[in-house]
Enzyme design. Structure first.
Site, PDB file in Angstrom:
ATOM      1  CB  CYS A  14      -0.910  -0.009   1.223  1.00 16.49           C
ATOM      2  SG  CYS A  14      -1.949   1.456   1.363  1.00 16.49           S
TER       3      CYS A  14
ATOM      4  CB  CYS B 207     -11.904  13.401  11.801  1.00 12.29           C
ATOM      5  SG  CYS B 207     -13.152  12.530  12.764  1.00 12.29           S
TER       6      CYS B 207
END
EC number: 2.1.1.-
Length: 451
Positions: A162, A408
């Site tokens: 990743c 967030c």
């Protein structure tokens, strides 16, 4: 509705939506196209028709945006975790600033047209920034694979490399999958609700120490796996097991037990050190966390006689940055292990003016107020669901003089500002790119009580 399922249509993309998708109009019907960029002319196929809009799959780009780049990730389209990796990074930052504007326009908190929305602070190297991974594990033909579900599905994507994940944690999860197969540990089966279902690995940026949690339905013998991991990865300091036998989508159960090594790992932020137990929350991007917390400290602008509440305090990371600058700090969090870390961190740092409790902010703060405690400074760092109505009502009744909201989720932030602006002025909003190549951003909001 002017479109039908599987219909193929040309579309000009007018703007980008809050999830990073391209948005256009076909015969006055709103169409969302993941993967398309503003200004592009595309050919797409309708994949879903809703009451007020439709979704489409991108088939071909007839006119490409000058801001489009080729993602370096080989599973970018298959995974879906990095929604805007195909957008040039400086334009990603502009997009994230615009996402805040879009959220404000939707909810319309008082005075939103005049808010100072500062440019998003980005990263100089926006790769391999995720210091924590939570990969699902499944068995396919006897081979154990670890990765994430493809967006919107229950199909596991086997992730070996990743681009946004810390390289060491990626190397370790690859090895964990091999060892789980080698020693034939039972792997989670959704029919039987049994076996190892998830693996969490977190690396501290400052110390390099690593902790690992196996999330499983019952206690298993991990001794052989741990022996090999410890031999191969000297950075590994903690191995824990979390028991979750529920049929829900919750990752963690209530019981976490350290089966090897130390109880916590050591991390640093804003020039002070602290401990992180396996279940304790900490930001995924340690480098940008330094910037995020610096902005929070600057925005709150405390004085030495201030009494501060640090809601959703975690291990105390934000609140302890203020402890040497204020009269007192009180914090709460729903995870008892995090509260224990916060207490130990305060003790380790020599602070005697802190108080931490396990519990929900919406329950603890009203009780403190009923007991006579008053705060004149408040910092909140809630989960993506935003602030609870009970907590918002408490703030409205007895608003501290100054407040900082660390968000967030721009949508729940804008929603909460509708309530908060009844008693507060919004001085500015500063966004910080904690998650490069995704559509998400964090924001620090400076609020001052109205006179």
């Amino acid at each position: 509705m002017n479109v039908v399922l599987k219909q193929r249509i040309p579309l000009k993309i007018k703007r980008m939506g809050i999830n990073g998708e391209g948005i256009g109009f076909y015969k006055k019907t709103l169409i969302f196209v993941p993967g398309a960029l503003k200004g592009e002319e595309v050919f797409c196929q309708i994949s879903s028709v809703r009451r007020n809009f439709a979704e489409a799959k991108l088939l071909k780009i007839n006119k490409k945006s000058k801001n489009r780049v080729d993602p370096a990730c080989s599973i970018y389209k298959e995974c879906g975790g990095c929604q805007i990796m195909h957008l040039q990074y400086d334009k990603q930052l502009e997009f994230k600033t615009d996402v805040i504007r879009q959220a404000l326009m939707k909810f319309k908190p008082e005075g939103y047209e005049n808010y100072e929305i500062r440019k998003t602070i980005g990263m100089s190297e926006p790769e391999h920034y995720r210091a924590k991974l939570q990969f699902q594990v499944r068995s396919f033909g006897g081979n154990v694979r670890a990765g994430l579900y493809a967006q919107g599905t229950h199909r596991l994507i086997d992730i070996k490399d990743c681009l946004v994940q810390d390289s060491l944690t990626q190397e370790m999860i690859n090895r964990v999958a091999e060892l789980l197969g080698k020693y034939k540990l039972p792997i989670y089966n959704e029919r039987k609700i049994a076996g190892v279902r998830t693996v969490m690995i977190r690396r501290a940026q400052a110390s390099g120490e690593v902790q690992l949690i196996f999330i499983t339905s019952k206690r298993l013998d991990f001794d052989d796996v741990v022996i090999e991991l410890v031999r191969e990865f000297p950075e590994l300091k903690t191995v824990a097991v979390n028991i979750n036998a529920s049929k829900t989508s919750d990752i963690y159960g209530q019981i976490t037990e350290v089966i090897w090594g130390q109880e916590s790992i050591n991390e640093e932020v804003l020039d002070y050190g602290f401990s992180l137990s396996p279940r304790a929350f900490y930001q995924l991007n340690p480098k940008q966390t330094q910037i995020l917390y610096s902005e929070a400290v600057k925005a709150l602008d405390v004085k030495e006689d201030d009494d501060l509440i640090d809601a959703y305090c975690g291990v105390g990371t934000i609140g302890l940055a203020f402890a040497g600058k204020v009269k007192s700090v009180r914090g709460m969090d729903i995870i008892p292990e995090a509260i224990q870390d916060a207490k130990e961190n305060a003790l380790h740092m020599g602070f005697t003016n802190t108080h931490y409790e396990a519990g929900k902010a919406e329950d603890v703060i009203p009780r403190w107020y009923s007991e006579g405690f008053r705060a004149n400074a408040l910092i909140v760092d809630p989960p993506r669901t935003g602030l609870d109505d009970k907590l918002l009502n408490t703030i409205l009744k007895m608003p501290p003089e100054k407040m900082v909201y660390v968000s967030c989720n721009t949508s729940t932030l804008a929603r909460d500002l509708v309530t908060l602006t009844k008693v507060y002025h919004v001085h500015y909003i500063q966004s910080v790119d904690m998650f490069p190549h995704t559509a998400r951003t964090e924001a620090v909001v400076k609020l001052q009580r109205k006179e």
